[in-house]
Write a protein that holds these residues in place. Structure first.
Motif: not given
Length: 428
Positions: A132-138, A237-250
């Motif tokens: 997961i982390g390396p893929t988000y880093a890519d 932590v994880t490598s992504s936006s797990a809060t509500a704002g991440g719902a918009c960008t994701g």
């Protein structure tokens, strides 16, 4: 009609799957907007128990369109294995949509994830080793591979070769592993293309069109607030936006279209992996919560760390997510305790903090300040209204609600889909 975001309000494993599954029966789309197969949801339907890792919970609800959004990283082997497993159990998986812009987890990132974590030794983060982390880093380094790339062999080959130019140097010279053959990776990924093609769509466009047409959308977070890469207990932590704002960008749905944000919290606290955990219980009480609550990872099987409810974390989650509602799960696990402590503040070097300390070092050294509430011994698994709970259980919920700064709209009192007390309609 609303667009509702459901997020974890602690360190994950709060029961978001059950919450989204219950809401999913009343919505048109369920959208997973972050994370990958590094976290799992357990959903119990009648006598059937489903463990989902990558798929949105809405895949279990007839008539609901489950969507994997652009913010998700997708392990295609896991995706198709999960789909096959569900189909073998009679679940209709034909409605699944996958964003063309979602990133794919290539096998070399799983390798890098594992060897990097071992290389860190005592400084390990506690990752699941699933790439997961390396893929988000890519993704951030602009050498990632997206779902849409699998349908153009020339583009895919260029991207794989570009990514491996640097990664092979690391594997060979730093980690003493063999280099990865780009052609093997290209062939592996192209092998998924034909089956994947019918699922792929411009999901951002479809979701906005659905809202325009009056459809109801539910956005389902992976991981949780305290594991968010910006707002969590960094670096654990994880490598992504797990809060509500991440719902918009994701997902590609703008913030002005979100109507409600629901946080899911256990009646106590758990976390998996390394990092600070102020209310952690290391003795018999921690073991009681782990065994009574079945606190073992859905995806990894790892035993979860357990502790009392942390109202400071709950207030923080309410603030950074803009929570409108809380869903409390596993209240039944506390049955049988004479007293139930709740963390109302932290003591850091003699200074009382009623809000999250501003720096990670202070949080790491925080000592919980507890308020003890009366427990109960009555079986509450059959309760379906708030008034059916024992008085002490009612007082616990009301006290925690006040401490958390957000109304508790639903209460889980058992594992089954129906074992829920609804105080306020989450879609009303």
């Amino acid at each position: 009609m609303p667009a509702v975001v459901v997020v974890g309000a602690q360190w994950g494993d709060e029961g978001k799957g059950k919450a989204t599954d219950q809401l999913g029966a009343r919505v048109d789309y369920v959208v997973k907007f972050n994370g990958g197969n590094n976290a799992g949801h357990t959903v119990v339907v009648g006598k059937e128990k489903y463990a989902l890792h990558l798929l949105p919970s809405g895949i279990l609800s007839p008539g609901v369109v489950p969507v994997i959004g652009n913010g998700v990283v997708v392990d295609l082997e896991v995706l198709f294995r999960e789909l096959d497993d569900l189909a073998a159990r009679g679940v209709d998986t034909s409605r699944l949509l996958v964003s063309a812009a979602a990133h794919v987890i290539p096998s070399y990132n799983r390798t890098l994830d594992k060897v990097t974590e071992r290389f860190l030794g005592k400084r390990q983060i506690g990752t699941t080793g699933r790439g997961i982390g390396p893929t988000y880093a890519d993704k951030m380094s602009r050498v990632g591979i997206r779902v849409q790339d699998l349908f153009d062999a020339s583009i895919l080959r260029q991207k794989v070769e570009g990514a491996l130019t640097q990664k092979n140097q690391m594997l060979v010279k730093v980690y003493n592993r063999r280099a990865v053959d780009p052609e093997e990776i290209v062939a592996e990924l192209l092998g998924y293309a034909d089956r994947l093609r019918s699922m792929v769509a411009d999901t951002a466009l479809l979701l906005n069109q659905a809202l325009d047409a009056g459809k109801t959308l539910l956005f389902e977070a992976g991981q949780a607030t305290m594991l968010d890469v910006d707002h969590g207990t960094y670096p654990f932590v994880t490598s992504s936006s797990a809060t509500a704002g991440g719902a918009c960008t994701g997902s590609g749905v703008g913030p002005t279209r979100i109507d409600r944000v629901v946080g899911v919290t256990k009646a106590y606290t758990t976390r998996v992996g390394e990092g600070p955990f102020p209310t952690e219980l290391l003795g018999e009480e921690g073991t009681f919560l782990r065994e009574a609550g079945g606190e073992y990872g859905v995806t990894t099987g790892r035993p979860r760390r357990t502790g009392w409810y942390d109202a400071v974390v709950a207030r923080y989650a309410s603030r950074v997510n803009g929570l409108t509602d809380l869903v409390m799960t596993k209240l039944d696990v506390l049955t049988g305790l004479e007293k139930v402590p709740v963390c109302v503040a932290y003591d850091v070097d003699g200074v009382r903090h009623t809000e999250m300390p501003p720096d990670q070092s202070a949080f790491h050294h925080a000592t919980p300040v507890y308020e003890e509430l009366d427990g109960w011994t009555e079986d509450i698994t059959g309760a379906r209204s708030f008034g059916e709970l024992p008085p002490a259980a009612q007082r616990y919920v009301l006290a925690v609600e006040e401490m958390s700064g957000c109304r508790i709209s639903a209460i889980g009192v058992g594992a089954d889909r129906s074992a829920t007390i609804v105080r306020h309609d989450l879609l009303g």
